[in-house]
Design a protein around this motif. Structure first.
Motif, PDB file in Angstrom:
ATOM      1  N   VAL A 130       0.838  -1.203   0.000  1.00 35.47           N
ATOM      2  CA  VAL A 130       0.000   0.000   0.000  1.00 35.47           C
ATOM      3  C   VAL A 130       0.870   1.250   0.000  1.00 35.47           C
ATOM      4  CG1 VAL A 130      -1.682   1.325   1.331  1.00 35.47           C
ATOM      5  CG2 VAL A 130      -1.978  -1.140   1.066  1.00 35.47           C
ATOM      6  N   THR A 141      -9.980   8.769   1.314  1.00 34.64           N
ATOM      7  CA  THR A 141      -9.993   7.474   1.991  1.00 34.64           C
ATOM      8  C   THR A 141     -11.327   7.265   2.693  1.00 34.64           C
ATOM      9  OG1 THR A 141      -9.053   8.392   4.029  1.00 34.64           O
ATOM     10  CG2 THR A 141      -7.500   7.593   2.361  1.00 34.64           C
ATOM     11  N   ALA A 150     -11.280   2.523   7.509  1.00 30.71           N
ATOM     12  CA  ALA A 150     -10.445   1.720   6.615  1.00 30.71           C
ATOM     13  C   ALA A 150      -9.215   1.221   7.365  1.00 30.71           C
ATOM     14  CB  ALA A 150     -10.018   2.561   5.418  1.00 30.71           C
ATOM     15  N   HIS A 188      -5.357  -0.324   6.171  1.00 34.98           N
ATOM     16  CA  HIS A 188      -4.468  -0.663   5.061  1.00 34.98           C
ATOM     17  C   HIS A 188      -3.084  -1.079   5.526  1.00 34.98           C
ATOM     18  CE1 HIS A 188      -7.439   0.749   2.168  1.00 34.98           C
ATOM     19  NE2 HIS A 188      -7.568   1.852   2.875  1.00 34.98           N
ATOM     20  N   GLU A 244     -10.600  -0.509   0.185  1.00 32.97           N
ATOM     21  CA  GLU A 244     -10.665  -1.966   0.235  1.00 32.97           C
ATOM     22  C   GLU A 244     -11.931  -2.339  -0.540  1.00 32.97           C
ATOM     23  OE1 GLU A 244      -9.958  -3.338   4.589  1.00 32.97           O
ATOM     24  OE2 GLU A 244     -10.433  -1.187   4.657  1.00 32.97           O
ATOM     25  N   GLN A 295     -14.613  -4.201   3.939  1.00 30.84           N
ATOM     26  CA  GLN A 295     -13.574  -3.661   4.807  1.00 30.84           C
ATOM     27  C   GLN A 295     -13.314  -4.663   5.925  1.00 30.84           C
ATOM     28  OE1 GLN A 295     -15.431   0.343   5.563  1.00 30.84           O
ATOM     29  NE2 GLN A 295     -13.417   1.093   4.966  1.00 30.84           N
ATOM     30  N   CYS A 308      -6.632   0.181  -5.173  1.00 28.02           N
ATOM     31  CA  CYS A 308      -7.398  -0.863  -4.490  1.00 28.02           C
ATOM     32  C   CYS A 308      -6.466  -1.731  -3.646  1.00 28.02           C
ATOM     33  CB  CYS A 308      -8.152  -1.728  -5.495  1.00 28.02           C
ATOM     34  SG  CYS A 308      -9.625  -0.924  -6.155  1.00 28.02           S
ATOM     35  N   ASP A 309      -6.828  -1.869  -2.398  1.00 29.55           N
ATOM     36  CA  ASP A 309      -6.103  -2.711  -1.457  1.00 29.55           C
ATOM     37  C   ASP A 309      -6.760  -4.088  -1.454  1.00 29.55           C
ATOM     38  OD1 ASP A 309      -5.090  -4.052   0.714  1.00 29.55           O
ATOM     39  OD2 ASP A 309      -5.427  -2.445   2.163  1.00 29.55           O
ATOM     40  N   GLU A 310      -6.160  -5.021  -2.209  1.00 28.12           N
ATOM     41  CA  GLU A 310      -6.680  -6.395  -2.288  1.00 28.12           C
ATOM     42  C   GLU A 310      -5.812  -7.348  -1.467  1.00 28.12           C
ATOM     43  OE1 GLU A 310      -9.116  -8.128  -4.340  1.00 28.12           O
ATOM     44  OE2 GLU A 310      -9.747  -6.657  -5.852  1.00 28.12           O
ATOM     45  N   THR A 358      -8.515  -9.393   0.255  1.00 25.55           N
ATOM     46  CA  THR A 358      -9.615  -9.883  -0.581  1.00 25.55           C
ATOM     47  C   THR A 358      -9.163 -10.661  -1.815  1.00 25.55           C
ATOM     48  OG1 THR A 358      -9.648  -7.752  -1.744  1.00 25.55           O
ATOM     49  CG2 THR A 358     -11.161  -8.015   0.109  1.00 25.55           C
TER      50      THR A 358
END
Length: 453
Positions: A121, A147, A151, A153, A224, A228, A257-259, A262
């Protein structure tokens, strides 16, 4: 040499400082020392077995002690464990980069390696910030990030800056760079006062307002996608990620995008953004990348972002960022083997099917008087414990109901970790239907024991 449990426990309590752990409690409790793993279970030094119901902090996909993954590491270890990636290449990192680009959302064509989700990130944030200073039409005033509230990260300072959970981040506020925060779509407990599932319009309006007012200063929007995680498994309404993409395009903002949590089939699609048919400009991945075996992370970027750093040496456009273990051969080798197993066992499609099995069993939890909301995206589940089901009045956090429930589950042969008073259920993707049902029965029995006992 072998060591007794008493010796190990004594040394642990004497020398170790555990993450996200109040050590006063730790020193007073009987602790578990994991000795080995097999499939979806962990075994402690005393021979007791436990379901790994949160995939060892969300990383494990294929289970523990998997021959193909073990062999990949052993084979690579016989060649080389690590060499510098600064100015040198290596075979497994090159092969993995090619594989990742082939399966990534369209348009993500460059792979930048690091070693954990927080740094992935951080890399994306730095790339986005730097991009606007040396893109074809530089706009250095675009130096802030949009943001979402609540969230998460990661725990490094840049990742904390784009986070929004006061419990984790509030203490460090004076260290952080400012961001533009907007309410996330908590449809189960709407920030706009709407009934559950009826606040999509309000969410979109708040999002659009933030973009419209701050577009001139926004370098990127960090989310996310779909759910989340650390916020308590908060799911977003269908189409929310697509709306973010549309607004980023309209207002010329990079979508990040923070995968990390996920990705790799966890939500029932290979990437969470696939549910809305979206491709971000930058995407951070880690956790499941190596099947839970080795620390490794990647930031995927578009050609447009990459080109902003491409030029003659004298132009000083280089992205000056790196890590000692960037492109580590052992991590990349096991990641390649993990991707092969994903394909071989059709795990992404299977995860989507198993999510249906889990959903059916979870429906029985609605009968429990102290279960408020159940939130699920694929095989990511949060079960909320409440004092009053009708009003959804929460338990006081100091009652530690989530912790007590997880301790009760541990005694019944299952390990997971709560998020406040939300019980996390995130099993390895390879868990079969019977194992999934048995794990959920243990969690259900533990909830009943703690909340009604």
């Amino acid at each position: 040499m072998t060591y007794s449990y008493d010796q190990l426990a004594q040394w642990d309590k004497q020398y170790v400082w555990h993450p996200f752990t109040q050590m006063k409690d730790w020193l007073e409790e009987e602790i578990i020392i994991v000795a080995r793993g097999e499939g979806v279970k962990l075994y402690d030094t005393e021979g007791r077995e436990y379901y790994d119901a949160f995939s060892s902090i969300w990383v494990n996909i294929h289970g523990h002690n998997v021959k193909e993954l073990n062999d990949a590491i052993i084979d690579q270890l016989g060649k080389i464990a690590h060499s510098s990636y600064l100015g040198y290449g290596n075979i497994p990192a090159t092969l993995l980069a090619r594989e990742l680009v082939e399966i990534a959302p369209p348009g993500l064509v460059k792979v930048f390696y690091s070693d954990n989700g927080s740094t992935a990130v951080e890399v994306a944030v730095k790339m986005a910030f730097h991009y606007w200073r040396q893109c074809p039409n530089p706009r250095p005033e675009k130096n802030k990030f949009l943001t979402l509230m609540n969230a998460y990260h990661g725990d490094t300072i840049g990742a904390v800056s784009v986070g929004g959970i006061d419990l984790y981040h509030g203490t460090y506020r004076d260290l952080l760079f400012p961001t533009i925060k907007v309410a996330a779509p908590y449809c189960y407990r709407c920030p706009f006062g709407a009934k559950a599932g009826q606040c999509e319009k309000e969410c979109e309006q708040a999002l659009e307002k933030a973009f419209a007012e701050h577009a001139h200063e926004l370098a990127g929007c960090v989310i996310e996608p779909v759910i989340q995680g650390a916020a308590g498994m908060i799911t977003q309404p269908p189409g929310y990620v697509k709306k973010v993409r549309e607004l980023c395009d309209r207002y010329d903002v990079l979508m990040i995008c923070d995968e990390v949590a996920t990705g790799f089939g966890r939500t029932g699609a290979l990437w969470a953004v696939n549910h809305d048919g979206v491709s971000p400009d930058l995407m951070a991945i880690s956790k499941g990348l190596t099947g839970g075996y080795m620390p490794l992370a990647v930031t995927l970027a578009t050609q447009k972002v990459y080109d902003a750093f491409y030029g003659d040496y004298a132009e000083m456009k280089t992205f000056f960022h790196g890590h000692s273990y960037t492109g580590n051969q052992l991590g990349c080798a096991v990641a390649l083997a993990s991707l092969e197993l994903l394909k071989k066992h059709n795990l992404v499609t299977e995860a989507a099917r198993k999510a249906g099995v889990v959903k059916k069993v979870l429906a029985e939890f609605n009968e429990l008087p102290h279960v408020g909301d159940i939130r699920q995206a694929g095989l990511m589940v949060g079960i909320e414990l409440v004092r009053d089901k009708l009003t959804k009045e929460p338990y006081d956090w100091q009652e530690k109901m989530g912790i007590k429930t997880c301790l009760a589950a541990r005694k019944k042969g299952l390990i997971t970790r709560p998020l406040g008073n939300n019980i996390v259920f995130m099993p390895p993707l390879v868990s079969n239907d019977e194992q999934l049902q048995e794990m959920l029965e243990i969690i259900k029995a533990s909830i009943i024991q703690v909340t009604e006992g």
